[in-house]
Design a protein around this motif. Sequence first.
Motif, PDB file in Angstrom:
ATOM      1  N   ASN A 281       0.798  -1.227   0.000  1.00 63.00           N
ATOM      2  CA  ASN A 281       0.000   0.000   0.000  1.00 63.00           C
ATOM      3  C   ASN A 281       0.830   1.277   0.000  1.00 63.00           C
ATOM      4  O   ASN A 281       0.318   2.346  -0.333  1.00 63.00           O
TER       5      ASN A 281
ATOM      6  N   SER B 290       4.819   2.830  -0.916  1.00 59.10           N
ATOM      7  CA  SER B 290       6.156   2.593  -1.462  1.00 59.10           C
ATOM      8  C   SER B 290       7.251   2.944  -0.456  1.00 59.10           C
ATOM      9  O   SER B 290       7.113   3.885   0.336  1.00 59.10           O
TER      10      SER B 290
ATOM     11  N   ALA C 182      -5.003  -0.374  -2.907  1.00 59.28           N
ATOM     12  CA  ALA C 182      -4.564   1.017  -3.085  1.00 59.28           C
ATOM     13  C   ALA C 182      -3.061   1.140  -2.925  1.00 59.28           C
ATOM     14  O   ALA C 182      -2.428   0.371  -2.195  1.00 59.28           O
ATOM     15  N   TRP C 183      -2.494   2.140  -3.584  1.00 57.76           N
ATOM     16  CA  TRP C 183      -1.050   2.326  -3.551  1.00 57.76           C
ATOM     17  C   TRP C 183      -0.720   3.815  -3.517  1.00 57.76           C
ATOM     18  O   TRP C 183      -1.224   4.586  -4.333  1.00 57.76           O
TER      19      TRP C 183
ATOM     20  N   TYR D 273       2.538   6.317  -3.681  1.00 59.70           N
ATOM     21  CA  TYR D 273       3.951   6.233  -4.050  1.00 59.70           C
ATOM     22  C   TYR D 273       4.449   7.570  -4.598  1.00 59.70           C
ATOM     23  O   TYR D 273       3.706   8.562  -4.623  1.00 59.70           O
TER      24      TYR D 273
ATOM     25  N   SER E 170      -8.640   0.125  -5.539  1.00 58.71           N
ATOM     26  CA  SER E 170      -7.436   0.046  -6.376  1.00 58.71           C
ATOM     27  C   SER E 170      -6.916   1.446  -6.685  1.00 58.71           C
ATOM     28  O   SER E 170      -6.253   1.664  -7.705  1.00 58.71           O
TER      29      SER E 170
ATOM     30  N   ARG F 269      -4.921   5.043  -6.742  1.00 56.56           N
ATOM     31  CA  ARG F 269      -3.521   5.424  -6.813  1.00 56.56           C
ATOM     32  C   ARG F 269      -3.377   6.893  -6.426  1.00 56.56           C
ATOM     33  O   ARG F 269      -4.094   7.754  -6.944  1.00 56.56           O
TER      34      ARG F 269
ATOM     35  N   CYS G 116      -0.133   9.530  -6.222  1.00 54.46           N
ATOM     36  CA  CYS G 116       1.301   9.562  -6.526  1.00 54.46           C
ATOM     37  C   CYS G 116       1.742  10.958  -6.935  1.00 54.46           C
ATOM     38  O   CYS G 116       0.999  11.928  -6.788  1.00 54.46           O
TER      39      CYS G 116
ATOM     40  N   ASP H  16     -11.082   2.807  -8.671  1.00 56.87           N
ATOM     41  CA  ASP H  16      -9.897   2.880  -9.531  1.00 56.87           C
ATOM     42  C   ASP H  16      -9.458   4.323  -9.731  1.00 56.87           C
ATOM     43  O   ASP H  16      -8.790   4.649 -10.719  1.00 56.87           O
TER      44      ASP H  16
ATOM     45  N   GLN I 188      -7.589   7.976  -9.439  1.00 61.19           N
ATOM     46  CA  GLN I 188      -6.187   8.361  -9.392  1.00 61.19           C
ATOM     47  C   GLN I 188      -6.068   9.838  -9.040  1.00 61.19           C
ATOM     48  O   GLN I 188      -6.793  10.679  -9.576  1.00 61.19           O
TER      49      GLN I 188
ATOM     50  N   ARG J 285     -10.167  10.913 -12.233  1.00 58.63           N
ATOM     51  CA  ARG J 285      -8.775  11.324 -12.085  1.00 58.63           C
ATOM     52  C   ARG J 285      -8.709  12.809 -11.721  1.00 58.63           C
ATOM     53  O   ARG J 285      -9.414  13.638 -12.305  1.00 58.63           O
TER      54      ARG J 285
END
Length: 247
Positions: A50, A52, A69-70, A72, A86, A88, A90, A104, A106, A124
């Motif tokens: 989850n 980085s 989820a991530w 980073y 899921s 993101r 970043c 999903d 972002q 997004r």
Amino acid sequence: MKKYELTDETMTLYDGTVLHRIRAARDFTLADGTPVSKGDLGGWIEREDNLSHDGSAWVYGSARVYGGAWVYGNAWVSGKACVCGSARVCGSAWVGGEACVCGDAQVFGDAEVYGEAEVYGEARVYGGACVSGKAWVCVKAEVYGEAKVYGEAWVSGNAWVSGKACVCGNAEVTSSEDYAVFKNSWSSFRWFTYTRSNRKWKVGCFCGTGEELIAKAYRDSELSGRCYEAIVRAQEAIDTAKEGGKE
């Protein structure tokens, strides 16, 4: 070298998902200049997938990141924010307050999502855009550039809100035809936005109807009054033409 470690302190979500509080394993600095020292406690994640270990990405406060989820790059999640599904986050993006980014969705670039805002679906938010308040950005909508979406506004469908646009109040944008952006080229040189769903104009600190905007502008100066009136009347004519074409 790992940036953090999972501690033995856990919390269990309503669906049984177990999250672990994280602790910094080395010193680093967040994208906003905030220092994080080795041993500092962070927020909550489900597993190391989850968050980085590279860059300065961080989760702190009571924020939670779980599922697929991530977070980073140099992004950070703070406050009571939630990033799940899921999603993101970043770049140098920030998600804070009680905001939720899920599905999903972002959030990236230098974008900010905070307050009680929600970004979900395949939506997004990126560039230098800001989504805040109780605003929702969902389905496949995109908010980018220097655009702002706040209040209780909705941006959904395949709509995109970009540039200097400011969508606020109770406006609903489901198509990119649902708003228009203009530039004051006669005095302040600021950008201002019209949203069709509520027939409101956002000019600086002002948000109101076309008639209210015209009245205010005339109080400021004869030139401002005439210029704003011309733009309001032109937009009214466009709306009438569009509505007539749908009959």
